[in-house]
Design a protein around this motif. Structure first.
Motif, PDB file in Angstrom:
ATOM      1  N   LEU A  89       1.065  -1.066  -0.150  1.00  0.00           N
ATOM      2  CA  LEU A  89       0.274  -0.289  -0.058  1.00  0.00           C
ATOM      3  C   LEU A  89       0.954   1.008   0.000  1.00  0.00           C
ATOM      4  N   LYS A  90       1.774   1.070   0.415  1.00  0.00           N
ATOM      5  CA  LYS A  90       2.711   2.456   0.576  1.00  0.00           C
ATOM      6  C   LYS A  90       3.834   2.404  -0.812  1.00  0.00           C
ATOM      7  N   ASP A  91       3.644   1.497  -1.072  1.00  0.00           N
ATOM      8  CA  ASP A  91       4.024   1.572  -2.907  1.00  0.00           C
ATOM      9  C   ASP A  91       3.367   2.005  -3.509  1.00  0.00           C
ATOM     10  N   LEU A  92       2.209   1.952  -3.483  1.00  0.00           N
ATOM     11  CA  LEU A  92       1.048   1.837  -4.690  1.00  0.00           C
ATOM     12  C   LEU A  92       0.795   3.790  -4.068  1.00  0.00           C
ATOM     13  N   ALA A  93       1.683   4.008  -2.531  1.00  0.00           N
ATOM     14  CA  ALA A  93       0.880   6.222  -2.282  1.00  0.00           C
ATOM     15  C   ALA A  93       1.814   6.149  -2.891  1.00  0.00           C
ATOM     16  N   GLN A  94       3.344   6.108  -2.712  1.00  0.00           N
ATOM     17  CA  GLN A  94       4.463   6.588  -2.978  1.00  0.00           C
ATOM     18  C   GLN A  94       4.836   6.683  -4.855  1.00  0.00           C
ATOM     19  N   SER A  95       4.072   5.450  -5.810  1.00  0.00           N
ATOM     20  CA  SER A  95       4.394   5.645  -6.742  1.00  0.00           C
ATOM     21  C   SER A  95       3.039   6.734  -7.251  1.00  0.00           C
ATOM     22  N   ASP A  96       1.880   6.678  -6.906  1.00  0.00           N
ATOM     23  CA  ASP A  96       1.372   7.719  -7.486  1.00  0.00           C
ATOM     24  C   ASP A  96       0.710   9.172  -7.191  1.00  0.00           C
ATOM     25  N   ASP A 105      -3.496 -12.902  -0.741  1.00  0.00           N
ATOM     26  CA  ASP A 105      -2.810 -12.011  -2.311  1.00  0.00           C
ATOM     27  C   ASP A 105      -4.617 -11.580  -2.291  1.00  0.00           C
ATOM     28  N   MET A 106      -5.571 -11.971  -1.752  1.00  0.00           N
ATOM     29  CA  MET A 106      -6.756 -11.083  -1.984  1.00  0.00           C
ATOM     30  C   MET A 106      -6.818  -9.924  -1.273  1.00  0.00           C
ATOM     31  N   VAL A 107      -6.745 -10.054  -0.030  1.00  0.00           N
ATOM     32  CA  VAL A 107      -6.678  -9.146   0.420  1.00  0.00           C
ATOM     33  C   VAL A 107      -6.245  -8.210   0.460  1.00  0.00           C
ATOM     34  N   GLN A 108      -4.700  -7.925  -0.400  1.00  0.00           N
ATOM     35  CA  GLN A 108      -4.006  -7.100  -1.157  1.00  0.00           C
ATOM     36  C   GLN A 108      -4.690  -6.327  -1.846  1.00  0.00           C
ATOM     37  N   GLU A 109      -5.183  -6.823  -3.357  1.00  0.00           N
ATOM     38  CA  GLU A 109      -5.912  -6.687  -3.754  1.00  0.00           C
ATOM     39  C   GLU A 109      -7.110  -5.537  -3.596  1.00  0.00           C
ATOM     40  N   THR A 110      -7.528  -6.686  -2.729  1.00  0.00           N
ATOM     41  CA  THR A 110      -9.099  -6.051  -2.362  1.00  0.00           C
ATOM     42  C   THR A 110      -8.539  -4.561  -1.789  1.00  0.00           C
ATOM     43  N   LEU A 111      -7.856  -4.500  -0.802  1.00  0.00           N
ATOM     44  CA  LEU A 111      -7.129  -3.718  -0.536  1.00  0.00           C
ATOM     45  C   LEU A 111      -6.694  -1.984  -1.418  1.00  0.00           C
ATOM     46  N   ILE A 112      -6.213  -2.183  -2.078  1.00  0.00           N
ATOM     47  CA  ILE A 112      -5.289  -1.895  -3.344  1.00  0.00           C
ATOM     48  C   ILE A 112      -6.490  -0.599  -3.742  1.00  0.00           C
ATOM     49  N   ALA A 113      -7.891  -2.229  -4.492  1.00  0.00           N
ATOM     50  CA  ALA A 113      -9.095  -1.542  -5.585  1.00  0.00           C
ATOM     51  C   ALA A 113      -9.714  -0.495  -5.054  1.00  0.00           C
ATOM     52  N   ALA A 114      -9.322  -0.745  -2.805  1.00  0.00           N
ATOM     53  CA  ALA A 114     -10.444   0.136  -2.538  1.00  0.00           C
ATOM     54  C   ALA A 114      -9.675   1.740  -2.114  1.00  0.00           C
ATOM     55  N   TRP A 115      -8.355   1.482  -2.578  1.00  0.00           N
ATOM     56  CA  TRP A 115      -7.333   2.940  -1.818  1.00  0.00           C
ATOM     57  C   TRP A 115      -7.834   3.415  -3.209  1.00  0.00           C
ATOM     58  N   ILE A 173     -16.115  -5.501  -3.098  1.00  0.00           N
ATOM     59  CA  ILE A 173     -15.196  -5.197  -3.771  1.00  0.00           C
ATOM     60  C   ILE A 173     -14.040  -7.253  -3.768  1.00  0.00           C
ATOM     61  N   MET A 174     -14.073  -7.241  -2.724  1.00  0.00           N
ATOM     62  CA  MET A 174     -13.449  -8.694  -2.028  1.00  0.00           C
ATOM     63  C   MET A 174     -13.783  -9.646  -3.339  1.00  0.00           C
ATOM     64  N   LYS A 175     -15.312 -10.079  -3.388  1.00  0.00           N
ATOM     65  CA  LYS A 175     -16.080 -10.699  -3.932  1.00  0.00           C
ATOM     66  C   LYS A 175     -15.864 -10.594  -5.648  1.00  0.00           C
ATOM     67  N   HIS A 176     -15.449  -9.755  -6.091  1.00  0.00           N
ATOM     68  CA  HIS A 176     -15.132  -9.698  -7.430  1.00  0.00           C
ATOM     69  C   HIS A 176     -14.045  -9.811  -8.199  1.00  0.00           C
ATOM     70  N   LYS A 177     -13.226  -9.304  -6.259  1.00  0.00           N
ATOM     71  CA  LYS A 177     -11.679 -10.087  -6.935  1.00  0.00           C
ATOM     72  C   LYS A 177     -11.466 -11.895  -6.812  1.00  0.00           C
ATOM     73  N   ILE A 178     -11.950 -11.987  -5.877  1.00  0.00           N
ATOM     74  CA  ILE A 178     -12.017 -13.959  -5.964  1.00  0.00           C
ATOM     75  C   ILE A 178     -13.108 -14.085  -7.153  1.00  0.00           C
ATOM     76  N   ILE A 179     -14.013 -13.986  -7.502  1.00  0.00           N
ATOM     77  CA  ILE A 179     -14.981 -14.491  -8.921  1.00  0.00           C
ATOM     78  C   ILE A 179     -13.467 -14.847 -10.325  1.00  0.00           C
ATOM     79  N   ASP A 180     -12.919 -13.240  -9.913  1.00  0.00           N
ATOM     80  CA  ASP A 180     -12.161 -12.886 -11.098  1.00  0.00           C
ATOM     81  C   ASP A 180     -10.452 -13.751 -11.007  1.00  0.00           C
TER      82      ASP A 180
END
Lengths: 86, 192
Positions: free
Chosen positions: A78-85, B39-49, B66-73
């Motif tokens: 998440l930090k990496d993403l924030a920095q790249s953004d 990885d799904m938790v990470q991707e979900t939080l990135i998408a939420a961010w 958001i996570m449901k869509h990530k898991i389906i994908d």
């Protein structure tokens, strides 16, 4: 001689997913009555089903948690993403 | 803190702290794989961010959506990746049966008490190990149905499969699991 063990094992599993027809239910019941291995198979699936139901009931207390390492990894991503953004 | 300002005040680290375990359990109950769940938790939080929380629902409900869509994908991607390979395979349940339809090795009865066993941590480890050995499609279908407790319609929709496909997968998964548990817990001789 044709055996119906293979078909019965499939029907027995299907019974957990859909309502079997009357003919299918009779066929399964008759076969289980005559066939000891299939009867054992069916009873082991029942054990498995009850086991999984018990685990679902206790899912919250037995559920795994994110490890500290995993949390750290996600935080870094998440930090990496924030920095790249920026 | 700086990141929070850049995302319009979205407290993504706070979401990880507060909802991380919940999201992880949600993903794990559908995927039965610790690494993919993480990885799904990470991707979900990135998408939420990247998205903007509008406050129409609670943060947790929004994140789970958001996570449901990530898991389906993820599942659909895996299915596409493996379709060619798996469709070329013959019915994997065939090696438990002779050509005349009888069992190659007769299943034995299991004597244990399921209620007690479901609380046994060693047994749970063996069970999850056996579930982990299932092919991806079967593992996802089985986990969604039997661990997450989803109904057949939901699983079919999420995996984009027909009820008949699901029944075949569940049959194969049950057959393989029974055999694996018989070998590694109940003391039988035939493995999947």
């Amino acid at each position: 001689m044709k055996h119906f063990c293979r078909e019965t094992s499939r029907l027995f599993s299907d019974g957990y997913e859909r309502k079997l027809t009357l003919f299918e239910r009779l066929r399964v019941r008759l076969h289980l009555w005559m066939c000891n291995p299939c009867s054992n198979y069916a009873s082991s699936l029942k054990v498995l089903d009850r086991l999984l139901a018990g685990m679902r009931k206790r899912a919250d207390e037995q559920a795994p948690c994110l490890s500290a390492k995993d949390r750290q990894r996600i935080q870094l991503a998440l930090k990496d993403l924030a920095q790249s953004d920026s | 803190m700086e990141e929070r300002e850049k995302t319009g005040g979205q407290d993504v680290e706070g979401w990880l702290k507060e909802h991380g375990d919940y999201l992880y359990r949600y993903a794990y109950s559908r995927l039965s794989d610790v690494e993919t769940a993480r990885d799904m938790v990470q991707e979900t939080l990135i998408a939420a961010w990247k998205a903007n929380f509008k406050g129409d629902s609670s943060v947790r409900t929004w994140l789970v959506g958001i996570m449901k869509h990530k898991i389906i994908d993820h599942i659909r991607k895996e299915i596409r990746k493996r379709n060619l390979h798996e469709s070329a395979e013959s019915d994997p349940t065939s090696h438990w049966f002779n050509a005349d339809g009888s069992w190659q090795e007769a299943p034995r009865a299991w004597a244990d008490n399921p209620e007690e066993l479901s609380e046994n941590s060693q047994f749970r480890e063996v069970l999850f190990d056996c579930i982990g050995k299932l092919p991806e499609k079967q593992r996802s279908a089985f986990s969604m149905r039997e661990l997450a407790g989803e109904d057949s319609d939901t699983v079919c929709n999420e995996m984009d499969i027909t009820p008949t496909n699901l029944h075949v997968m569940m049959h194969r998964a049950r057959m393989a699991l029974r055999s694996c548990l018989d070998m590694h817990w109940f003391g039988g001789s035939k493995a999947s």
